[in-house]
Design a protein around this motif. Sequence first.
Motif, PDB file in Angstrom:
ATOM      1  N   ILE A  12      -5.695  -6.325 -15.856  1.00 45.50           N
ATOM      2  CA  ILE A  12      -6.740  -6.607 -14.874  1.00 45.50           C
ATOM      3  C   ILE A  12      -6.232  -6.356 -13.455  1.00 45.50           C
ATOM      4  O   ILE A  12      -6.847  -5.615 -12.686  1.00 45.50           O
ATOM      5  CB  ILE A  12      -7.244  -8.057 -14.997  1.00 45.50           C
ATOM      6  N   ALA A  13      -5.119  -6.964 -13.092  1.00 45.36           N
ATOM      7  CA  ALA A  13      -4.653  -6.973 -11.700  1.00 45.36           C
ATOM      8  C   ALA A  13      -4.214  -5.616 -11.155  1.00 45.36           C
ATOM      9  O   ALA A  13      -4.608  -5.256 -10.047  1.00 45.36           O
ATOM     10  CB  ALA A  13      -3.530  -7.992 -11.524  1.00 45.36           C
ATOM     11  N   PRO A  14      -3.407  -4.842 -11.876  1.00 43.87           N
ATOM     12  CA  PRO A  14      -2.902  -3.611 -11.257  1.00 43.87           C
ATOM     13  C   PRO A  14      -3.885  -2.444 -11.349  1.00 43.87           C
ATOM     14  O   PRO A  14      -4.744  -2.405 -12.228  1.00 43.87           O
ATOM     15  CB  PRO A  14      -1.652  -3.295 -12.075  1.00 43.87           C
ATOM     16  N   SER A  15      -3.711  -1.519 -10.424  1.00 43.05           N
ATOM     17  CA  SER A  15      -4.426  -0.247 -10.554  1.00 43.05           C
ATOM     18  C   SER A  15      -3.645   0.605 -11.546  1.00 43.05           C
ATOM     19  O   SER A  15      -2.431   0.471 -11.663  1.00 43.05           O
ATOM     20  CB  SER A  15      -4.527   0.460  -9.204  1.00 43.05           C
ATOM     21  N   LEU A  78       1.743  -8.443  -6.139  1.00 44.04           N
ATOM     22  CA  LEU A  78       2.611  -7.258  -6.196  1.00 44.04           C
ATOM     23  C   LEU A  78       1.806  -5.987  -5.942  1.00 44.04           C
ATOM     24  O   LEU A  78       2.242  -5.103  -5.210  1.00 44.04           O
ATOM     25  CB  LEU A  78       3.300  -7.164  -7.569  1.00 44.04           C
ATOM     26  N   GLU A  79       0.629  -5.909  -6.527  1.00 40.25           N
ATOM     27  CA  GLU A  79      -0.226  -4.731  -6.343  1.00 40.25           C
ATOM     28  C   GLU A  79      -0.606  -4.576  -4.870  1.00 40.25           C
ATOM     29  O   GLU A  79      -0.518  -3.481  -4.317  1.00 40.25           O
ATOM     30  CB  GLU A  79      -1.491  -4.874  -7.199  1.00 40.25           C
ATOM     31  N   SER A  80      -0.989  -5.650  -4.223  1.00 42.63           N
ATOM     32  CA  SER A  80      -1.410  -5.558  -2.828  1.00 42.63           C
ATOM     33  C   SER A  80      -0.241  -5.234  -1.891  1.00 42.63           C
ATOM     34  O   SER A  80      -0.439  -4.616  -0.856  1.00 42.63           O
ATOM     35  CB  SER A  80      -2.119  -6.830  -2.385  1.00 42.63           C
ATOM     36  N   SER A  81       0.961  -5.613  -2.269  1.00 44.70           N
ATOM     37  CA  SER A  81       2.105  -5.330  -1.406  1.00 44.70           C
ATOM     38  C   SER A  81       2.661  -3.914  -1.606  1.00 44.70           C
ATOM     39  O   SER A  81       3.480  -3.464  -0.816  1.00 44.70           O
ATOM     40  CB  SER A  81       3.218  -6.362  -1.635  1.00 44.70           C
TER      41      SER A  81
END
Length: 83
Positions: A12-15, A78-81
């Motif tokens: 869900i979270a990562p692209s 982590l994804e946003s950073s």
Amino acid sequence: MDCRLGCGACCIAPSITSPIPGMPNGKPAGVRCAQLNNDNLCKIFGQPERPDVCAEFTANIDVCGTTNEQALWLITDLESSTC
């Protein structure tokens, strides 16, 4: 560490930029993978059409935390950073 069955945070979270069955252009961050079932289990786990990035994911405490909610928060962070 083993994945917690039914967590689904890494789906869900990562692209994901590589094609996924049902998502030929990959998936954006925060969007459920089309291959994640209602129990948050991958329908193509262990199949050749599963993207390499998914197969290479290794659960660890730094990424997955101790709860499903914490895993979703950590992976989102982590994804946003890394954008």
